[in-house]
Scaffold this motif. Structure first.
Motif, short mmCIF file in Angstrom:
data_model
loop_
_atom_site.label_atom_id
_atom_site.label_comp_id
_atom_site.label_asym_id
_atom_site.label_seq_id
_atom_site.Cartn_x
_atom_site.Cartn_y
_atom_site.Cartn_z
N ARG A 1 2.90 3.70 8.70
CA ARG A 1 3.93 4.69 8.42
C ARG A 1 3.38 5.92 7.72
O ARG A 1 2.46 5.83 6.92
CB ARG A 1 5.03 4.07 7.54
CG ARG A 1 5.69 2.85 8.16
CD ARG A 1 6.52 3.25 9.37
NE ARG A 1 7.14 2.13 10.00
CZ ARG A 1 6.84 1.71 11.23
NH1 ARG A 1 5.93 2.35 11.94
NH2 ARG A 1 7.45 0.69 11.75
N ASN A 2 3.97 7.06 8.00
CA ASN A 2 3.67 8.34 7.35
C ASN A 2 2.17 8.67 7.33
O ASN A 2 1.61 8.98 6.29
CB ASN A 2 4.26 8.39 5.94
CG ASN A 2 4.38 9.80 5.44
OD1 ASN A 2 4.50 10.74 6.21
ND2 ASN A 2 4.32 9.96 4.13
N SER B 1 10.09 11.05 12.51
CA SER B 1 9.33 10.92 11.28
C SER B 1 9.86 11.96 10.29
O SER B 1 9.67 13.15 10.49
CB SER B 1 7.84 11.16 11.55
OG SER B 1 7.35 10.18 12.43
N PRO B 2 10.51 11.53 9.22
CA PRO B 2 11.17 12.48 8.31
C PRO B 2 10.24 13.11 7.28
O PRO B 2 10.70 13.65 6.30
CB PRO B 2 12.22 11.61 7.64
CG PRO B 2 11.61 10.27 7.60
CD PRO B 2 10.80 10.16 8.85
N SER B 3 8.95 13.05 7.48
CA SER B 3 8.01 13.60 6.51
C SER B 3 6.93 14.40 7.24
O SER B 3 7.04 14.65 8.43
CB SER B 3 7.39 12.45 5.70
OG SER B 3 6.54 12.96 4.71
N ASP B 4 5.89 14.78 6.51
CA ASP B 4 4.80 15.53 7.14
C ASP B 4 3.95 14.65 8.05
O ASP B 4 3.34 15.12 8.99
CB ASP B 4 3.90 16.15 6.07
CG ASP B 4 4.63 17.21 5.26
OD1 ASP B 4 5.56 17.82 5.81
OD2 ASP B 4 4.26 17.42 4.10
N VAL C 1 -4.17 9.55 4.79
CA VAL C 1 -3.08 9.12 3.90
C VAL C 1 -2.11 8.34 4.78
O VAL C 1 -1.73 8.80 5.86
CB VAL C 1 -2.39 10.35 3.27
CG1 VAL C 1 -1.22 9.92 2.42
CG2 VAL C 1 -3.38 11.17 2.46
N ALA C 2 -1.71 7.15 4.32
CA ALA C 2 -0.82 6.31 5.12
C ALA C 2 -0.26 5.17 4.28
O ALA C 2 -0.78 4.87 3.20
CB ALA C 2 -1.56 5.73 6.33
N ALA C 3 0.77 4.55 4.80
CA ALA C 3 1.29 3.29 4.25
C ALA C 3 1.21 2.27 5.37
O ALA C 3 1.70 2.51 6.48
CB ALA C 3 2.72 3.46 3.77
#
Length: 157
Positions: free
Chosen positions: A51-52, A35-38, A67-69
């Motif tokens: 995702r995310n 996962s390339p983010s927080d 928070v998500a997509a």
């Protein structure tokens, strides 16, 4: 003369194998998913892709905002079921995602999803259950972050 040629070839072969041997035995780093983010990407838990995912909470960690997509790449609408907590404090939410679309929680256009009673301080992970469609579902640890970073300040509960 022939023995020198054979010795040179053997030495050259050993040098080539010695310097590239590690690449033959180790995993290629670019093929390892991460996962390339927080937030974290939830492994497939049905037809929807989550995702995310992260939770933004204040210092006490009583309530948070998800928070998500959520991506629906299918031709049918689906519902994402989310559960957290245990026993009598267990809570759940449903998010409907239209066909061939993405629902982004916590953007300028869409508010984050409020989660009451998470009781998880920033810096820890909250185990959450994600399930959609006929998928089996998955229990996954979601990171809880604070509003210290400017872009998370507006997402605090």
């Amino acid at each position: 003369m022939k023995s020198r040629l054979i010795a040179s070839l053997a030495l050259s072969t050993l040098v080539v194998l010695g310097t590239s041997g590690c690449a033959l035995l180790s995993t290629q780093a670019t093929t390892i998913p991460y996962s390339p983010s927080d937030g974290v990407n939830i492994p497939d838990s049905g037809p929807l892709q989550v995702r995310n995912v992260l939770i933004v909470s204040d210092e006490e960690g009583v309530d948070g905002n998800l928070v998500a997509a959520i991506v629906n790449a299918t031709n049918d609408p689906h519902t994402l079921n989310i559960e957290w907590g245990e026993g009598s404090s267990k809570s759940s939410e449903e998010i409907r995602v239209p066909a061939l679309s993405t629902v982004s929680l916590g953007t300028a256009e869409t508010d984050p999803l409020p989660l009451e009673g998470i009781d998880t301080k920033p810096g820890a992970n909250l185990p959450m259950y994600f399930q959609s469609g006929d998928g089996e579902g998955i229990l996954f640890d979601v990171p809880v972050l604070d509003g210290a970073l400017p872009y998370y300040g507006d997402l605090l509960p």
